[in-house]
Design a protein around this motif. Structure first.
Motif, mmCIF file in Angstrom:
data_model
loop_
_atom_site.group_PDB
_atom_site.id
_atom_site.type_symbol
_atom_site.label_atom_id
_atom_site.label_comp_id
_atom_site.label_asym_id
_atom_site.label_seq_id
_atom_site.Cartn_x
_atom_site.Cartn_y
_atom_site.Cartn_z
ATOM 1 N N ALA A 239 -1.778 58.552 48.516
ATOM 2 C CA ALA A 239 -1.207 59.989 48.655
ATOM 3 C C ALA A 239 0.206 58.562 49.283
ATOM 4 C CB ALA A 239 -1.600 60.872 49.717
ATOM 5 N N CYS A 240 -0.031 57.983 50.619
ATOM 6 C CA CYS A 240 0.195 56.761 51.042
ATOM 7 C C CYS A 240 1.285 56.763 50.413
ATOM 8 C CB CYS A 240 -0.395 56.202 52.420
ATOM 9 S SG CYS A 240 -0.926 57.206 53.257
ATOM 10 N N GLU A 241 0.924 55.312 48.833
ATOM 11 C CA GLU A 241 1.778 54.573 48.345
ATOM 12 C C GLU A 241 2.255 55.760 47.483
ATOM 13 O OE1 GLU A 241 1.656 50.937 47.633
ATOM 14 O OE2 GLU A 241 0.695 52.078 49.856
ATOM 15 N N ALA A 242 2.474 56.940 47.525
ATOM 16 C CA ALA A 242 2.886 57.793 46.258
ATOM 17 C C ALA A 242 3.776 58.031 47.163
ATOM 18 C CB ALA A 242 1.966 59.191 46.204
ATOM 19 N N HIS A 243 4.290 58.293 47.920
ATOM 20 C CA HIS A 243 4.670 58.805 49.176
ATOM 21 C C HIS A 243 6.168 57.359 49.621
ATOM 22 C CE1 HIS A 243 7.032 60.154 53.414
ATOM 23 N NE2 HIS A 243 6.758 61.485 52.037
ATOM 24 N N ARG A 244 5.531 56.424 49.472
ATOM 25 C CA ARG A 244 6.368 55.490 49.891
ATOM 26 C C ARG A 244 7.083 54.901 48.893
ATOM 27 N NH1 ARG A 244 3.537 49.893 50.071
ATOM 28 N NH2 ARG A 244 5.391 48.973 50.495
ATOM 29 N N ALA A 245 6.473 55.235 47.340
ATOM 30 C CA ALA A 245 7.329 55.297 46.106
ATOM 31 C C ALA A 245 8.187 56.390 46.188
ATOM 32 C CB ALA A 245 6.528 55.239 44.941
ATOM 33 N N TRP A 246 7.803 57.719 46.047
ATOM 34 C CA TRP A 246 8.794 58.315 46.436
ATOM 35 C C TRP A 246 10.235 58.390 47.433
ATOM 36 C CZ3 TRP A 246 10.870 61.443 49.959
ATOM 37 C CH2 TRP A 246 11.604 62.941 50.311
ATOM 38 N N ARG A 247 9.767 57.837 48.543
ATOM 39 C CA ARG A 247 11.125 57.344 49.998
ATOM 40 C C ARG A 247 11.984 55.959 48.807
ATOM 41 N NH1 ARG A 247 10.667 58.074 55.514
ATOM 42 N NH2 ARG A 247 12.043 56.285 55.598
ATOM 43 N N ALA A 248 10.926 55.157 48.241
ATOM 44 C CA ALA A 248 12.056 53.781 47.674
ATOM 45 C C ALA A 248 13.064 54.889 46.762
ATOM 46 C CB ALA A 248 11.106 53.330 47.583
ATOM 47 N N SER A 249 12.330 55.712 45.834
ATOM 48 C CA SER A 249 13.503 56.023 44.883
ATOM 49 C C SER A 249 14.078 57.234 46.001
ATOM 50 C CB SER A 249 12.938 56.794 43.601
ATOM 51 O OG SER A 249 11.345 57.163 44.126
ATOM 52 N N HIS A 250 14.157 57.942 46.725
ATOM 53 C CA HIS A 250 14.933 59.282 46.403
ATOM 54 C C HIS A 250 15.643 59.239 47.811
ATOM 55 C CE1 HIS A 250 12.226 61.798 43.598
ATOM 56 N NE2 HIS A 250 13.185 61.803 44.009
ATOM 57 N N LEU A 251 15.235 57.796 49.230
ATOM 58 C CA LEU A 251 15.979 57.754 50.258
ATOM 59 C C LEU A 251 17.225 56.546 50.702
ATOM 60 C CD1 LEU A 251 13.669 59.512 52.909
ATOM 61 C CD2 LEU A 251 15.317 60.417 51.214
ATOM 62 N N ASP A 252 18.210 57.127 50.891
ATOM 63 C CA ASP A 252 18.650 55.755 51.302
ATOM 64 C C ASP A 252 18.733 55.501 52.726
ATOM 65 O OD1 ASP A 252 21.224 53.841 50.999
ATOM 66 O OD2 ASP A 252 21.598 55.144 52.612
ATOM 67 N N ALA A 253 18.533 53.496 52.282
ATOM 68 C CA ALA A 253 17.673 52.700 53.438
ATOM 69 C C ALA A 253 18.196 53.239 54.594
ATOM 70 C CB ALA A 253 17.320 51.284 52.937
ATOM 71 N N ALA A 254 19.982 52.347 54.006
ATOM 72 C CA ALA A 254 20.524 52.629 55.296
ATOM 73 C C ALA A 254 20.553 54.409 56.172
ATOM 74 C CB ALA A 254 22.127 52.324 54.588
ATOM 75 N N THR A 255 21.089 54.684 55.925
ATOM 76 C CA THR A 255 20.732 56.715 55.934
ATOM 77 C C THR A 255 19.400 56.361 57.005
ATOM 78 O OG1 THR A 255 22.187 57.475 54.159
ATOM 79 C CG2 THR A 255 20.770 58.972 56.031
ATOM 80 N N ALA A 256 18.587 55.827 56.261
ATOM 81 C CA ALA A 256 17.151 55.911 57.268
ATOM 82 C C ALA A 256 17.495 55.435 58.312
ATOM 83 C CB ALA A 256 15.739 55.739 56.610
ATOM 84 N N ARG A 257 18.118 53.793 58.658
ATOM 85 C CA ARG A 257 17.667 53.428 59.667
ATOM 86 C C ARG A 257 18.014 53.577 60.471
ATOM 87 N NH1 ARG A 257 18.104 49.003 56.720
ATOM 88 N NH2 ARG A 257 20.732 49.083 56.380
#
Ligand SMILES: Nc1nc2c(ncn2[C@@H]2O[C@H](COP(=O)(O)OP(=O)(O)OP(=O)(O)O)[C@@H](O)[C@H]2O)c(=O)[nH]1
Ligand SMILES: [Mg+2]
Length: 305
Positions: A239-257
């Protein structure tokens, strides 16, 4: 980026332990001095929060879960933010994890932290602790915090994945989810699967979770686990790996930072405000509110070290 072929320096346990104790007890000025110029992680770090009411089995679960993370060949740092118990008792968690680990301890660092200065246990110091760990070459940074409600929201913005742990036989937990208090989780774990009512609770929690508005949204999975028997740990890891993959494809890294940095700065200012108002002379409160306000705000800043 770190050169993947270069041999990795071992975890400097002594230095990191010292720095963590120091920052856990630091006033804001000292914490800032430690963090000043800290470039952050050379590699991409996964930050994971494990939270939930007292005694649901968070530490036991983490003790199992770290083995799954180590099996991915990841270097894992764990901090348990313990509002009540003193340092010496923090060893309990460390010992339990060492017993469960596959002899892979060289890549595992565990520390329990308490703070004298923080108002809400260490809750308002978590950002500093995480930033420090992140700068020390871990792949995974796990943070265990107790509680539902306010402290959970504070950790929410500081981690990539938030695991909320619950257990059966506590109707108030379902009520809490229904009331929206626990809607912050990315993954829910119903621990103590060996106890009656666990399966029913999985279904009940799943039924009250917020449903995604679109297929792009993340639907928090509800994992049935037993930290005691080791059941459900592989599912939790997946589930954690799935969530990491989801974040990587759906969230902008700069915004998250930016979101994270904003939360960090807010936590620091809130702590600084408490330092100033808690330490203020009685006379400060004998003037009108507007004058006191300006005096407090003027007192927040100090020369940068
Ligand atoms: N029956 C059963 N007991 C469990 C399980 N997991 C943990 N426990 C027990 O629950 C108790 C609390 O476990 P901890 O791991 O310390 O729980 P915690 O949530 O970290 O507790 P705090 O940090 O104090 O909030 C211990 O006695 C554990 O042995 C489980 O799967 N089944
Ligand atoms: Mg614990």
């Amino acid at each position: 980026m770190t050169d993947a072929t270069a041999p990795r320096a071992p975890i400097n346990r002594r230095a990191l332990g010292r720095a963590l104790s120091r920052i856990a007890d630091a006033m804001v000025a000292e914490a800032l001095a430690v963090l000043d110029g800290e470039a952050g992680a050379a590699r991409e770090v996964w930050r994971c929060g494990i939270t939930g009411p007292a005694g649901v089995g968070k530490s036991s679960l983490v003790g199992r879960f770290v083995n799954a993370r180590l099996a991915h060949k990841r270097r894992v740092g764990v901090v348990a933010i313990d509002p009540s118990s003193p340092y010496s008792q923090g060893a309990i968690l460390g010992d339990r994890i060492r017993i469960d680990a596959h002899g892979d301890d060289a890549e595992l660092f565990v520390r329990s932290l308490a703070s004298r200065h923080a108002r809400d246990g260490l809750a308002d110091n978590i950002a500093n602790v995480l930033a420090l760990l992140e700068a020390h070459d871990f792949d995974d940074v796990l943070v265990e915090t107790v509680g539902a409600g306010q402290s959970q929201y504070e950790v929410r913005e500081l981690v990539d994945t938030l695991i909320v742990v619950l257990m059966p036989g506590a109707g108030d937990m379902v009520q809490a989810v229904k009331a929206g208090i626990l809607e912050t989780g990315d993954i829910y774990v119903i621990n103590k699967a060996d106890r009656p009512g666990a399966k029913e609770m999985v279904a009940e929690i799943a039924s009250v979770l917020r449903h995604p508005q679109s297929s792009d949204d993340w639907l928090p999975p509800v994992v049935l686990a037993s930290a005691l028997g080791g059941d459900g740990i592989a599912e939790l890891d997946a589930a954690c790996e799935a969530h990491r993959a989801w974040r990587a494809s759906h969230l902008d890294a700069a915004t998250a930072r930016r979101t994270r940095r904003r939360a960090h700065v807010r936590a620091l200012v809130a702590r600084r405000l408490a330092e100033v108002t808690d330490g203020a002379d009685d006379a400060l409160w004998d003037v009108d509110v507007a004058s006191a306000y300006h005096a407090v705000v003027a007192g927040l800043d100090y020369p940068r070290r």
